[in-house]
Design an enzyme around this catalytic site. Structure first.
Site, PDB file in Angstrom:
ATOM      1  N   GLU A 150     -12.041  -2.874  -5.474  1.00  0.00           N
ATOM      2  CA  GLU A 150     -12.897  -1.664  -5.744  1.00  0.00           C
ATOM      3  C   GLU A 150     -12.326  -0.880  -6.891  1.00  0.00           C
ATOM      4  OE1 GLU A 150      -9.196  -0.555  -3.601  1.00  0.00           O
ATOM      5  OE2 GLU A 150     -10.825  -1.422  -2.833  1.00  0.00           O
TER       6      GLU A 150
ATOM      7  N   ASN B 270     -16.096   3.519 -14.139  1.00  0.00           N
ATOM      8  CA  ASN B 270     -15.051   2.637 -15.071  1.00  0.00           C
ATOM      9  C   ASN B 270     -15.883   1.522 -15.373  1.00  0.00           C
ATOM     10  OD1 ASN B 270     -13.184   1.040 -16.188  1.00  0.00           O
ATOM     11  ND2 ASN B 270     -11.844   1.500 -14.728  1.00  0.00           N
TER      12      ASN B 270
ATOM     13  N   TYR C 225     -14.936  -7.570 -14.792  1.00  0.00           N
ATOM     14  CA  TYR C 225     -15.067  -8.238 -13.469  1.00  0.00           C
ATOM     15  C   TYR C 225     -16.177  -9.152 -13.314  1.00  0.00           C
ATOM     16  CZ  TYR C 225     -11.381  -4.821 -12.106  1.00  0.00           C
ATOM     17  OH  TYR C 225     -10.363  -3.972 -12.192  1.00  0.00           O
TER      18      TYR C 225
END
Length: 171
Positions: A113, A118, A125
């Protein structure tokens, strides 16, 4: 100052004070220092890693990662790169290393998570192929920010190795 030479290695108790300091400057809700000791000494599911700048005098922790391995799942519990070392590919290399290690122990997928704000972490990711699975509304207690839930399935050793080798800054 000596040139940077980076090594990825398991986190040790000797690293805890630097890891905690890194966590404190990186996050508004840092883990308690004792949590890192627990991850190293007691949590059988924990795979804590650091990137150490061994060219610094004294050697210095440049990044840290904690992955929890539960059955066939790797959960990225926390990852941070010291501000002095950002934008050098350390986070990518460390995450690739940690996920490759988890895959070698039987992990087939990964979860995490991340704060909605961000965007830098989300971009990292996404380079790995993580996709958004959902949102946990008001997850972060400091400001009520949502958490974006992401997963990577399957863990592809070839893709992870390519991300690990994308930069030659770490041995």
């Amino acid at each position: 100052m000596s040139p940077a030479e980076f090594v990825i290695r398991p986190m040790t108790l000797a690293d805890v004070s630097q890891v905690y300091a890194l966590d404190t400057i990186s996050f508004s809700l840092p883990w308690p220092e004792r949590s890192y000791r627990y991850e190293i000494q007691e949590n059988r599911n924990s795979r804590p890693w650091v990137v150490e700048d061994v060219g610094a005098v004294p050697a210095r922790i440049a990044a840290m990662l904690v992955i929890w391995l539960v059955l066939d799942e790797a959960h990225v519990a926390t990852i941070a790169v010291h501000p002095d070392y950002r934008q050098r590919g350390l986070g990518q290399r460390l995450l690739a290393h940690g996920l490759l290690s988890a895959e070698s122990e039987g992990a087939e997928l990964a979860y995490l998570e991340v704060r909605q704000s961000n965007l830098g972490a989300q971009a990292l990711y996404q380079r790995f192929g993580f996709v958004v699975d959902g949102v946990r509304p008001h997850y972060y207690v400091d400001n009520g920010e949502d958490a974006i839930l992401m997963s990577l399935r399957p863990l592809d050793p070839q893709a992870l190795t390519a991300l690990l080798n994308a930069s030659e800054t770490i041995s």
